[in-house]
Scaffold this motif. Sequence first.
Motif, PDB file in Angstrom:
ATOM      1  N   VAL A 188       0.843  -1.181  -0.121  1.00  0.00           N
ATOM      2  CA  VAL A 188      -0.367   0.084  -0.277  1.00  0.00           C
ATOM      3  C   VAL A 188       0.541   1.279  -0.224  1.00  0.00           C
ATOM      4  O   VAL A 188       0.443   2.083  -0.515  1.00  0.00           O
ATOM      5  CB  VAL A 188      -0.610   0.080   1.393  1.00  0.00           C
ATOM      6  CG1 VAL A 188      -1.676   1.547   1.255  1.00  0.00           C
ATOM      7  CG2 VAL A 188      -2.337  -1.234   1.152  1.00  0.00           C
ATOM      8  N   MET A 189       2.197   1.802   1.192  1.00  0.00           N
ATOM      9  CA  MET A 189       2.823   2.027   1.124  1.00  0.00           C
ATOM     10  C   MET A 189       3.347   2.686  -0.140  1.00  0.00           C
ATOM     11  O   MET A 189       4.117   3.957  -0.514  1.00  0.00           O
ATOM     12  CB  MET A 189       3.464   2.967   2.175  1.00  0.00           C
ATOM     13  CG  MET A 189       4.420   1.407   2.030  1.00  0.00           C
ATOM     14  SD  MET A 189       5.153   1.786   4.020  1.00  0.00           S
ATOM     15  CE  MET A 189       6.582   2.175   3.497  1.00  0.00           C
ATOM     16  N   GLU A 190       3.912   1.454  -1.115  1.00  0.00           N
ATOM     17  CA  GLU A 190       4.913   1.331  -2.080  1.00  0.00           C
ATOM     18  C   GLU A 190       4.914   2.493  -2.888  1.00  0.00           C
ATOM     19  O   GLU A 190       5.622   3.298  -3.266  1.00  0.00           O
ATOM     20  CB  GLU A 190       5.169   0.589  -2.601  1.00  0.00           C
ATOM     21  CG  GLU A 190       6.259  -0.127  -3.758  1.00  0.00           C
ATOM     22  CD  GLU A 190       6.222  -1.565  -4.285  1.00  0.00           C
ATOM     23  OE1 GLU A 190       6.446  -1.541  -5.612  1.00  0.00           O
ATOM     24  OE2 GLU A 190       5.380  -1.538  -3.752  1.00  0.00           O
ATOM     25  N   PRO A 191       3.585   2.827  -3.462  1.00  0.00           N
ATOM     26  CA  PRO A 191       3.718   3.815  -4.889  1.00  0.00           C
ATOM     27  C   PRO A 191       3.710   5.056  -4.431  1.00  0.00           C
ATOM     28  O   PRO A 191       4.337   6.600  -4.761  1.00  0.00           O
ATOM     29  CB  PRO A 191       1.806   3.555  -5.258  1.00  0.00           C
ATOM     30  CG  PRO A 191       1.812   2.779  -4.337  1.00  0.00           C
ATOM     31  CD  PRO A 191       2.791   1.635  -3.701  1.00  0.00           C
ATOM     32  N   PHE A 192       3.007   5.265  -3.225  1.00  0.00           N
ATOM     33  CA  PHE A 192       3.760   6.617  -2.225  1.00  0.00           C
ATOM     34  C   PHE A 192       4.212   7.361  -1.120  1.00  0.00           C
ATOM     35  O   PHE A 192       5.670   8.377  -1.779  1.00  0.00           O
ATOM     36  CB  PHE A 192       2.631   7.213  -1.329  1.00  0.00           C
ATOM     37  CG  PHE A 192       1.507   7.182  -1.455  1.00  0.00           C
ATOM     38  CD1 PHE A 192       0.526   8.001  -1.879  1.00  0.00           C
ATOM     39  CD2 PHE A 192       0.997   5.657  -1.705  1.00  0.00           C
ATOM     40  CE1 PHE A 192      -1.103   7.328  -2.988  1.00  0.00           C
ATOM     41  CE2 PHE A 192      -0.825   5.254  -1.424  1.00  0.00           C
ATOM     42  CZ  PHE A 192      -1.233   6.180  -2.687  1.00  0.00           C
ATOM     43  N   GLU A 193       5.409   6.089  -0.969  1.00  0.00           N
ATOM     44  CA  GLU A 193       7.442   6.476  -0.913  1.00  0.00           C
ATOM     45  C   GLU A 193       8.083   6.733  -2.534  1.00  0.00           C
ATOM     46  O   GLU A 193       8.862   7.558  -2.094  1.00  0.00           O
ATOM     47  CB  GLU A 193       8.138   5.239  -0.184  1.00  0.00           C
ATOM     48  CG  GLU A 193       9.551   4.748  -0.139  1.00  0.00           C
ATOM     49  CD  GLU A 193       9.836   3.616  -0.112  1.00  0.00           C
ATOM     50  OE1 GLU A 193      10.995   3.520   0.474  1.00  0.00           O
ATOM     51  OE2 GLU A 193       9.140   2.825   0.927  1.00  0.00           O
ATOM     52  N   LYS A 194       7.128   5.825  -3.536  1.00  0.00           N
ATOM     53  CA  LYS A 194       8.215   6.052  -4.529  1.00  0.00           C
ATOM     54  C   LYS A 194       7.919   7.822  -5.021  1.00  0.00           C
ATOM     55  O   LYS A 194       9.142   8.291  -5.396  1.00  0.00           O
ATOM     56  CB  LYS A 194       7.655   5.319  -5.754  1.00  0.00           C
ATOM     57  CG  LYS A 194       8.506   5.603  -7.087  1.00  0.00           C
ATOM     58  CD  LYS A 194       7.942   4.414  -8.671  1.00  0.00           C
ATOM     59  CE  LYS A 194       8.172   4.515  -9.685  1.00  0.00           C
ATOM     60  NZ  LYS A 194       8.366   6.364  -9.934  1.00  0.00           N
ATOM     61  N   LYS A 195       6.568   8.067  -5.098  1.00  0.00           N
ATOM     62  CA  LYS A 195       6.623   9.451  -5.625  1.00  0.00           C
ATOM     63  C   LYS A 195       7.392  10.680  -4.737  1.00  0.00           C
ATOM     64  O   LYS A 195       7.720  11.734  -4.751  1.00  0.00           O
ATOM     65  CB  LYS A 195       4.943   9.512  -4.963  1.00  0.00           C
ATOM     66  CG  LYS A 195       3.979   8.988  -6.096  1.00  0.00           C
ATOM     67  CD  LYS A 195       3.121   9.654  -5.923  1.00  0.00           C
ATOM     68  CE  LYS A 195       1.463   9.275  -7.122  1.00  0.00           C
ATOM     69  NZ  LYS A 195       1.590  10.030  -7.935  1.00  0.00           N
ATOM     70  N   VAL A 196       7.408   9.955  -3.294  1.00  0.00           N
ATOM     71  CA  VAL A 196       7.897  10.956  -1.852  1.00  0.00           C
ATOM     72  C   VAL A 196       9.820  10.744  -2.560  1.00  0.00           C
ATOM     73  O   VAL A 196      10.217  12.140  -2.938  1.00  0.00           O
ATOM     74  CB  VAL A 196       7.770  10.540  -0.446  1.00  0.00           C
ATOM     75  CG1 VAL A 196       8.641  11.310  -0.061  1.00  0.00           C
ATOM     76  CG2 VAL A 196       6.216  11.181  -1.026  1.00  0.00           C
ATOM     77  N   ARG A 197      10.570   9.736  -3.169  1.00  0.00           N
ATOM     78  CA  ARG A 197      11.560  10.231  -3.121  1.00  0.00           C
ATOM     79  C   ARG A 197      12.059  10.602  -4.660  1.00  0.00           C
ATOM     80  O   ARG A 197      12.937  11.220  -4.233  1.00  0.00           O
ATOM     81  CB  ARG A 197      12.250   8.494  -3.020  1.00  0.00           C
ATOM     82  CG  ARG A 197      12.055   6.820  -1.954  1.00  0.00           C
ATOM     83  CD  ARG A 197      12.765   6.458  -1.530  1.00  0.00           C
ATOM     84  NE  ARG A 197      12.910   5.842  -0.917  1.00  0.00           N
ATOM     85  CZ  ARG A 197      13.809   6.453   0.329  1.00  0.00           C
ATOM     86  NH1 ARG A 197      14.967   6.757   0.371  1.00  0.00           N
ATOM     87  NH2 ARG A 197      13.375   5.517   1.808  1.00  0.00           N
ATOM     88  N   ASP A 198      10.959  10.122  -5.438  1.00  0.00           N
ATOM     89  CA  ASP A 198      10.805  11.539  -6.756  1.00  0.00           C
ATOM     90  C   ASP A 198      11.475  12.354  -6.264  1.00  0.00           C
ATOM     91  O   ASP A 198      11.742  13.309  -6.840  1.00  0.00           O
ATOM     92  CB  ASP A 198      10.012  10.785  -7.658  1.00  0.00           C
ATOM     93  CG  ASP A 198       9.985   9.002  -8.086  1.00  0.00           C
ATOM     94  OD1 ASP A 198      11.096   8.747  -7.996  1.00  0.00           O
ATOM     95  OD2 ASP A 198       9.255   8.569  -8.542  1.00  0.00           O
ATOM     96  N   GLY A 199      10.213  13.006  -5.434  1.00  0.00           N
ATOM     97  CA  GLY A 199      10.366  14.444  -4.648  1.00  0.00           C
ATOM     98  C   GLY A 199      11.683  14.908  -4.370  1.00  0.00           C
ATOM     99  O   GLY A 199      12.148  15.817  -4.684  1.00  0.00           O
ATOM    100  N   VAL A 200      12.490  13.540  -3.793  1.00  0.00           N
ATOM    101  CA  VAL A 200      13.533  14.152  -2.605  1.00  0.00           C
ATOM    102  C   VAL A 200      14.303  14.377  -3.934  1.00  0.00           C
ATOM    103  O   VAL A 200      15.304  15.130  -4.325  1.00  0.00           O
ATOM    104  CB  VAL A 200      14.004  12.974  -1.825  1.00  0.00           C
ATOM    105  CG1 VAL A 200      15.506  13.359  -2.216  1.00  0.00           C
ATOM    106  CG2 VAL A 200      13.200  13.085  -0.963  1.00  0.00           C
ATOM    107  N   ARG A 201      14.546  13.711  -5.233  1.00  0.00           N
ATOM    108  CA  ARG A 201      14.587  13.507  -6.673  1.00  0.00           C
ATOM    109  C   ARG A 201      15.065  15.270  -6.821  1.00  0.00           C
ATOM    110  O   ARG A 201      15.943  15.781  -7.466  1.00  0.00           O
ATOM    111  CB  ARG A 201      15.091  12.860  -7.535  1.00  0.00           C
ATOM    112  CG  ARG A 201      15.982  12.696  -8.961  1.00  0.00           C
ATOM    113  CD  ARG A 201      15.313  11.564  -9.708  1.00  0.00           C
ATOM    114  NE  ARG A 201      13.593  11.980 -10.116  1.00  0.00           N
ATOM    115  CZ  ARG A 201      13.011  11.776 -10.697  1.00  0.00           C
ATOM    116  NH1 ARG A 201      12.175  10.106 -10.949  1.00  0.00           N
ATOM    117  NH2 ARG A 201      11.164  11.734 -10.899  1.00  0.00           N
ATOM    118  N   ASP A 202      14.133  15.157  -7.497  1.00  0.00           N
ATOM    119  CA  ASP A 202      13.666  16.590  -8.406  1.00  0.00           C
ATOM    120  C   ASP A 202      13.591  17.572  -7.329  1.00  0.00           C
ATOM    121  O   ASP A 202      13.308  18.870  -7.884  1.00  0.00           O
ATOM    122  CB  ASP A 202      11.963  16.726  -8.458  1.00  0.00           C
ATOM    123  CG  ASP A 202      11.799  15.284  -9.770  1.00  0.00           C
ATOM    124  OD1 ASP A 202      12.886  14.587 -10.522  1.00  0.00           O
ATOM    125  OD2 ASP A 202      10.614  15.055 -10.318  1.00  0.00           O
TER     126      ASP A 202
END
Length: 590
Positions: A188-202
């Motif tokens: 459940v948390m996987e797609p939102f963790e990915k989005k947040v880590r993408d936000g860190v990258r950006d």
Amino acid sequence: MSDRNISRRNLIAAGGAIAAGATLGQAYAGAAPRVDADVIVIGHGLAGLVATSELAAAGRKVLLLDQEPEASLGGQAFWSLGGLFFVNSQEQRTAGIKDSLELARADWFNTAGFDRGVSDPMGEDFWAAKWAEAYLNFAAGEKREWLYGLGVRWVPIVGWAERGGQLADGPGNSVPRFHMTLGTGPGVMEPFEKKVRDGVRDGKVTFKFRHQVDGLIVTNGAVTGVRGSVLEPSTAKRGTASSRTKVGDFELHAPMVVVTSGGIGANKELVRRNWPARLGPAPQRLVTGVPAHVDGRMLAITELAGGRIVNRDRMWHYTEGMINHTPIWPDHGIRVLAAPSSMWFDARGRRFANPGIPSLDTLGTLELIGRSGYDYSWFVLNKKIIDKEFVLSGSEQNPEITAKNLVAYLAMRLLTSTPPPVKAFMDKGVDFVIKNNLPDLVAGMNALTGQNLINLDELRRQIVVRDQQVDNPFSKDVQVMGIRNSLAYSGDSLARTAPLHKILDSGSGPLIAIRMNILTRKTLGGLQTDLSGRVLGSNGQPIPGLYAAGEVSGFGGGGVHGYRALEGTFLGGCLFSGRAAGRAAAAESA
């Protein structure tokens, strides 16, 4: 800002952390010297990840703070079974389950029992009921499609939790609605963790691990930042206790703060202090269903800044808790999600009346246990039942489904052998007594507790009377009727309910007794919020700059579940309230 005349005792009762040894800072007034981000999010659990992902998607600069190290990203959601509540889903329709928004609304409101000023804007249940309506529309509408688009998938067999077992207008789910996620909680948390880590990258999101918030900064009545303690670096593994050694101070400023810090489940002093009298005396013996960092300290900190806490006495604790043979956090307990065949007795071996039947009514059974005068109870069953009916809650207790290996999971559920996680508890669990005959079982039960509370003849009489009801298709025993009702549902018949048989059937043994402990889990009350997730003050008006989501807000509105939950609604409440708060804060900060 004044201290609002809040005493130490009231801080604890509100959900503070005095008992945990934390020092709470006062909110104070003063001009903010700088702006460090558009929004600060406190808490990197599921609600925090969802809110942060929405903010980052809207182009906002976000600081995501948590007192735990990076290893604990995702918070409690990581440890969950990943159950989600859907209404009239594709999985339900495939199984022939007829569900509707109208039926789900009736079930929810009958279960919630909202009775604290539902029509009064200052009532504790006013916004809770509005959140319930909004969430039901979400669960019957875009929820599944939204998550499906993010790559989330579910086990095709829909579970039937909280069945009620009383009148049609009583609590419980009229139909199965518990959809277990492939990947369990991490899935459940996987797609939102990915989005947040993408936000860190950006460059949109900055993690601030080991940042413990001690106070909210209030400027002219608006929340404008946070201050607190920088904790020493920690290599603590996920779920284990991390140190609280302070190595510095911090102060961060933003025009908006979103609190997503969770509940009080690991703070037993707070649980007992807020324990509702309607459930009997607060138990002295509790096992813990959440990691130690779930301490409730941000509730008191937010209240000190003007936030209103409502429904403090509403909680969700489980009655089927077993002490973990391999604990990760202190007093670690695991909940059994049982189907309806195990017989349930109080500490003296007296069979519980309805609704004291596995899978029917969690808080109804908790009340029965409270009235028994003891803080534990007994399951009595046999190997045939445990092989088919026991599912253990938690991602770590379900390795096949956590690994998204649906074939292996279904094969395990459809086979007659004992699932390995359950077998591990049978071999090593301190709450288990396994014997080949009833006299030895009773002797083992009494030896386990150190008291001769169980009378062999009386226990035998109750089991034999129940077993006699199996001999014909008619029955006056509500549990036997419940088993037959369960077997009428194809999902339960295939994977969750043993064929109806006699407990003392020699071919179904050995006999098993399990001491069931009360397991702390969820806070159902919390910070009162409007439908945008804005935290309300004692005057019922939003506090400028302050939002909340997830368990700290009672999963929305200060208690979207009312007195009881229908299950599969805690992760869903984090998703829905986190999304709402994130989107609203993004719009306001535009």
